[in-house]
Scaffold this motif. Structure first.
Motif, PDB file in Angstrom:
ATOM      1  N   ARG A   1     -93.443  64.647   4.918  1.00 30.29           N
ATOM      2  CA  ARG A   1     -92.494  63.815   4.179  1.00 30.29           C
ATOM      3  C   ARG A   1     -92.854  62.332   4.336  1.00 30.29           C
ATOM      4  O   ARG A   1     -93.080  61.867   5.456  1.00 30.29           O
ATOM      5  CB  ARG A   1     -91.073  64.063   4.661  1.00 30.29           C
ATOM      6  N   TYR A   2     -92.861  61.611   3.242  1.00 30.44           N
ATOM      7  CA  TYR A   2     -93.242  60.208   3.246  1.00 30.44           C
ATOM      8  C   TYR A   2     -92.601  59.520   2.043  1.00 30.44           C
ATOM      9  O   TYR A   2     -92.088  60.197   1.125  1.00 30.44           O
ATOM     10  CB  TYR A   2     -94.764  60.066   3.160  1.00 30.44           C
ATOM     11  N   PHE A   3     -92.626  58.207   2.026  1.00 33.38           N
ATOM     12  CA  PHE A   3     -92.120  57.477   0.860  1.00 33.38           C
ATOM     13  C   PHE A   3     -92.729  56.078   0.838  1.00 33.38           C
ATOM     14  O   PHE A   3     -93.225  55.583   1.863  1.00 33.38           O
ATOM     15  CB  PHE A   3     -90.590  57.394   0.874  1.00 33.38           C
ATOM     16  N   LEU A   4     -92.697  55.478  -0.340  1.00 34.18           N
ATOM     17  CA  LEU A   4     -93.189  54.118  -0.512  1.00 34.18           C
ATOM     18  C   LEU A   4     -92.033  53.152  -0.303  1.00 34.18           C
ATOM     19  O   LEU A   4     -91.027  53.204  -1.019  1.00 34.18           O
ATOM     20  CB  LEU A   4     -93.780  53.938  -1.915  1.00 34.18           C
ATOM     21  N   ASP A   5     -92.161  52.306   0.699  1.00 31.43           N
ATOM     22  CA  ASP A   5     -91.148  51.278   0.970  1.00 31.43           C
ATOM     23  C   ASP A   5     -91.355  50.146  -0.030  1.00 31.43           C
ATOM     24  O   ASP A   5     -92.351  49.417   0.033  1.00 31.43           O
ATOM     25  CB  ASP A   5     -91.299  50.772   2.406  1.00 31.43           C
ATOM     26  N   GLU A   6     -90.443  50.005  -0.953  1.00 32.27           N
ATOM     27  CA  GLU A   6     -90.590  49.018  -2.022  1.00 32.27           C
ATOM     28  C   GLU A   6     -90.562  47.586  -1.496  1.00 32.27           C
ATOM     29  O   GLU A   6     -91.086  46.675  -2.145  1.00 32.27           O
ATOM     30  CB  GLU A   6     -89.472  49.198  -3.059  1.00 32.27           C
ATOM     31  N   ARG A   7     -89.998  47.358  -0.331  1.00 31.03           N
ATOM     32  CA  ARG A   7     -89.940  45.999   0.216  1.00 31.03           C
ATOM     33  C   ARG A   7     -91.297  45.543   0.712  1.00 31.03           C
ATOM     34  O   ARG A   7     -91.688  44.391   0.544  1.00 31.03           O
ATOM     35  CB  ARG A   7     -88.919  45.942   1.356  1.00 31.03           C
ATOM     36  N   THR A   8     -92.034  46.473   1.337  1.00 28.21           N
ATOM     37  CA  THR A   8     -93.327  46.103   1.919  1.00 28.21           C
ATOM     38  C   THR A   8     -94.507  46.629   1.102  1.00 28.21           C
ATOM     39  O   THR A   8     -95.651  46.243   1.364  1.00 28.21           O
ATOM     40  CB  THR A   8     -93.447  46.681   3.341  1.00 28.21           C
ATOM     41  N   LYS A   9     -94.212  47.528   0.123  1.00 29.22           N
ATOM     42  CA  LYS A   9     -95.264  48.188  -0.667  1.00 29.22           C
ATOM     43  C   LYS A   9     -96.209  49.003   0.215  1.00 29.22           C
ATOM     44  O   LYS A   9     -97.381  49.180  -0.103  1.00 29.22           O
ATOM     45  CB  LYS A   9     -96.059  47.165  -1.484  1.00 29.22           C
ATOM     46  N   GLU A  10     -95.682  49.498   1.328  1.00 26.08           N
ATOM     47  CA  GLU A  10     -96.448  50.350   2.228  1.00 26.08           C
ATOM     48  C   GLU A  10     -95.791  51.725   2.308  1.00 26.08           C
ATOM     49  O   GLU A  10     -94.576  51.852   2.159  1.00 26.08           O
ATOM     50  CB  GLU A  10     -96.538  49.741   3.632  1.00 26.08           C
ATOM     51  N   TYR A  11     -96.614  52.739   2.542  1.00 20.42           N
ATOM     52  CA  TYR A  11     -96.088  54.088   2.685  1.00 20.42           C
ATOM     53  C   TYR A  11     -95.607  54.309   4.111  1.00 20.42           C
ATOM     54  O   TYR A  11     -96.311  53.986   5.082  1.00 20.42           O
ATOM     55  CB  TYR A  11     -97.155  55.125   2.327  1.00 20.42           C
ATOM     56  N   VAL A  12     -94.415  54.853   4.219  1.00 23.44           N
ATOM     57  CA  VAL A  12     -93.863  55.230   5.522  1.00 23.44           C
ATOM     58  C   VAL A  12     -94.113  56.726   5.687  1.00 23.44           C
ATOM     59  O   VAL A  12     -93.711  57.529   4.833  1.00 23.44           O
ATOM     60  CB  VAL A  12     -92.352  54.922   5.589  1.00 23.44           C
ATOM     61  N   HIS A  13     -94.778  57.091   6.756  1.00 25.47           N
ATOM     62  CA  HIS A  13     -95.188  58.495   6.909  1.00 25.47           C
ATOM     63  C   HIS A  13     -95.369  58.819   8.387  1.00 25.47           C
ATOM     64  O   HIS A  13     -95.537  57.925   9.217  1.00 25.47           O
ATOM     65  CB  HIS A  13     -96.492  58.747   6.157  1.00 25.47           C
ATOM     66  N   PRO A  14     -95.376  60.109   8.737  1.00 24.21           N
ATOM     67  CA  PRO A  14     -95.622  60.514  10.125  1.00 24.21           C
ATOM     68  C   PRO A  14     -97.118  60.554  10.417  1.00 24.21           C
ATOM     69  O   PRO A  14     -97.949  60.348   9.531  1.00 24.21           O
ATOM     70  CB  PRO A  14     -95.013  61.916  10.182  1.00 24.21           C
ATOM     71  N   ALA A  15     -97.445  60.829  11.660  1.00 27.04           N
ATOM     72  CA  ALA A  15     -98.849  60.957  12.076  1.00 27.04           C
ATOM     73  C   ALA A  15     -99.069  62.337  12.668  1.00 27.04           C
ATOM     74  O   ALA A  15     -98.231  62.850  13.414  1.00 27.04           O
ATOM     75  CB  ALA A  15     -99.214  59.885  13.105  1.00 27.04           C
ATOM     76  N   GLY A  16    -100.192  62.924  12.318  1.00 27.37           N
ATOM     77  CA  GLY A  16    -100.522  64.243  12.849  1.00 27.37           C
ATOM     78  C   GLY A  16    -101.571  64.925  11.996  1.00 27.37           C
ATOM     79  O   GLY A  16    -102.074  64.346  11.026  1.00 27.37           O
ATOM     80  N   LEU A  17    -101.888  66.143  12.356  1.00 23.73           N
ATOM     81  CA  LEU A  17    -102.864  66.916  11.592  1.00 23.73           C
ATOM     82  C   LEU A  17    -102.420  68.370  11.533  1.00 23.73           C
ATOM     83  O   LEU A  17    -101.547  68.814  12.287  1.00 23.73           O
ATOM     84  CB  LEU A  17    -104.270  66.781  12.182  1.00 23.73           C
ATOM     85  N   ILE A  18    -103.028  69.093  10.612  1.00 23.09           N
ATOM     86  CA  ILE A  18    -102.700  70.499  10.392  1.00 23.09           C
ATOM     87  C   ILE A  18    -103.980  71.319  10.471  1.00 23.09           C
ATOM     88  O   ILE A  18    -105.006  70.920   9.907  1.00 23.09           O
ATOM     89  CB  ILE A  18    -102.058  70.704   9.008  1.00 23.09           C
ATOM     90  N   VAL A  19    -103.919  72.429  11.175  1.00 22.39           N
ATOM     91  CA  VAL A  19    -105.040  73.377  11.196  1.00 22.39           C
ATOM     92  C   VAL A  19    -104.740  74.463  10.178  1.00 22.39           C
ATOM     93  O   VAL A  19    -103.660  75.067  10.196  1.00 22.39           O
ATOM     94  CB  VAL A  19    -105.249  73.975  12.597  1.00 22.39           C
ATOM     95  N   VAL A  20    -105.687  74.698   9.276  1.00 18.99           N
ATOM     96  CA  VAL A  20    -105.494  75.613   8.152  1.00 18.99           C
ATOM     97  C   VAL A  20    -106.535  76.734   8.235  1.00 18.99           C
ATOM     98  O   VAL A  20    -107.709  76.481   8.531  1.00 18.99           O
ATOM     99  CB  VAL A  20    -105.643  74.858   6.812  1.00 18.99           C
ATOM    100  N   THR A  21    -106.112  77.949   7.976  1.00 22.49           N
ATOM    101  CA  THR A  21    -107.045  79.081   7.991  1.00 22.49           C
ATOM    102  C   THR A  21    -107.964  79.004   6.772  1.00 22.49           C
ATOM    103  O   THR A  21    -107.666  78.296   5.805  1.00 22.49           O
ATOM    104  CB  THR A  21    -106.296  80.425   7.958  1.00 22.49           C
ATOM    105  N   PRO A  22    -109.079  79.736   6.786  1.00 20.90           N
ATOM    106  CA  PRO A  22    -109.978  79.722   5.620  1.00 20.90           C
ATOM    107  C   PRO A  22    -109.292  80.153   4.328  1.00 20.90           C
ATOM    108  O   PRO A  22    -109.695  79.733   3.240  1.00 20.90           O
ATOM    109  CB  PRO A  22    -111.074  80.711   6.016  1.00 20.90           C
ATOM    110  N   GLU A  23    -108.237  80.968   4.452  1.00 18.03           N
ATOM    111  CA  GLU A  23    -107.517  81.436   3.263  1.00 18.03           C
ATOM    112  C   GLU A  23    -106.453  80.452   2.801  1.00 18.03           C
ATOM    113  O   GLU A  23    -105.843  80.662   1.750  1.00 18.03           O
ATOM    114  CB  GLU A  23    -106.858  82.798   3.543  1.00 18.03           C
ATOM    115  N   GLY A  24    -106.222  79.402   3.587  1.00 21.54           N
ATOM    116  CA  GLY A  24    -105.260  78.384   3.184  1.00 21.54           C
ATOM    117  C   GLY A  24    -103.905  78.468   3.850  1.00 21.54           C
ATOM    118  O   GLY A  24    -102.988  77.735   3.476  1.00 21.54           O
ATOM    119  N   ARG A  25    -103.740  79.356   4.823  1.00 23.25           N
ATOM    120  CA  ARG A  25    -102.469  79.462   5.535  1.00 23.25           C
ATOM    121  C   ARG A  25    -102.379  78.379   6.610  1.00 23.25           C
ATOM    122  O   ARG A  25    -103.351  78.111   7.325  1.00 23.25           O
ATOM    123  CB  ARG A  25    -102.334  80.831   6.199  1.00 23.25           C
ATOM    124  N   ILE A  26    -101.215  77.772   6.724  1.00 25.00           N
ATOM    125  CA  ILE A  26    -101.009  76.767   7.770  1.00 25.00           C
ATOM    126  C   ILE A  26    -100.887  77.483   9.107  1.00 25.00           C
ATOM    127  O   ILE A  26    -100.010  78.330   9.298  1.00 25.00           O
ATOM    128  CB  ILE A  26     -99.755  75.929   7.488  1.00 25.00           C
TER     129      ILE A  26
END
Length: 259
Positions: free
Chosen positions: A156-181
């Protein structure tokens, strides 16, 4: 003179901090990571890589697990730290970032270009050569593709119209070869050993050795922390199985001696 320069820099930094608008009151509701372990990513989604080539996630994975991270290239805060965190973990793993798995960093800003992605790859490759960032995919995509991927991933993320920057979390996802999270890792620092186990686990038996299998038997993924932890019940089961196997071997040897 040096002291004066230092004082001036501190003054400028404090003025900048004072001038920066406070974060939105509903930031926690609008930005974060919702874990959707087991969800299927649209692997047919087309992204444009750093060389301007249109590719699908399935084509990038090519039967291997993926390390997937979202952000954007002009991010002034978290994204550089995320990329360096992935690079640090990848460079210390025994798995190969080109042949065993693939890393994909995808911008959530539909206005960013392949040139910006290419610049990020060049920067990381120069600063962390051991991470083999030249083999990673730094991508951009249109708004609809970004929305479909981040929605399934729970990013989940959004564009902060005041700063014109995206507010978002930090992290990564490991995905199987078939596309499952398969798993999530949060923050900007990732344990290389835990990431290796996650990739071995996500590979459906194609990566790792006997020791990795034993460790995975004894450990379970904790979605609240994004880490593996020892499960006592599994550990006792493995130890019990090894004890029974040892007893059977000892009985067999004893019978051969007395025969």
């Amino acid at each position: 003179m040096n002291r004066l320069i230092t004082l001036l820099m501190l003054l400028i930094a404090s003025m900048s901090a004072a001038a920066a608008p406070p974060p939105p009151a509903d930031i926690d509701a609008r930005a974060g990571f919702d874990q959707h372990v087991g969800a299927a990513l649209p692997m047919s989604a087309r992204i444009v890589d750093q060389d301007g080539e249109a590719r699908t996630l399935a084509g990038i994975a090519h039967g291997k697990p993926l390390v997937l991270a979202f952000g954007y290239y002009r991010c002034p805060n978290l994204c550089d730290l995320t990329l360096h965190g992935i690079g640090r973990a990848v460079s210390t793993m025994t798995l190969d970032a080109a042949s065993d798995f693939h890393v994909v960093f995808l911008s959530v800003d539909p206005d960013e270009t392949a040139a910006a992605a290419r610049e990020a790859r060049t920067m990381l490759a120069g600063m962390r050569p051991g991470a083999r960032a030249a083999t990673w995919t730094f991508g951009t995509a249109d708004a609809a593709t970004i929305a479909s991927l981040t929605r399934v991933a729970g990013f989940r993320y959004f564009l902060d119209e005041r700063t014109k920057e995206y507010v978002h979390p930090a992290g990564l996802i490991v995905v199987t070869p078939e596309g499952r999270i398969a798993q999530y890792f949060f923050g900007v620092g990732y344990d290389a050993g835990a990431l290796r186990l996650a990739l071995v686990d996500a590979s459906n038996g194609r990566l790792g050795g006997v020791i990795d299998r034993l460790v995975l038997l004894c450990c379970g993924y904790d979605p609240t922390t994004g880490r593996y932890s020892v499960l006592v019940s599994r550990l006792m089961m493995v130890l019990g199985s090894l004890f029974v196997l040892g007893m059977l071997v000892a009985i067999g040897r004893l019978r051969r001696r007395t025969a």
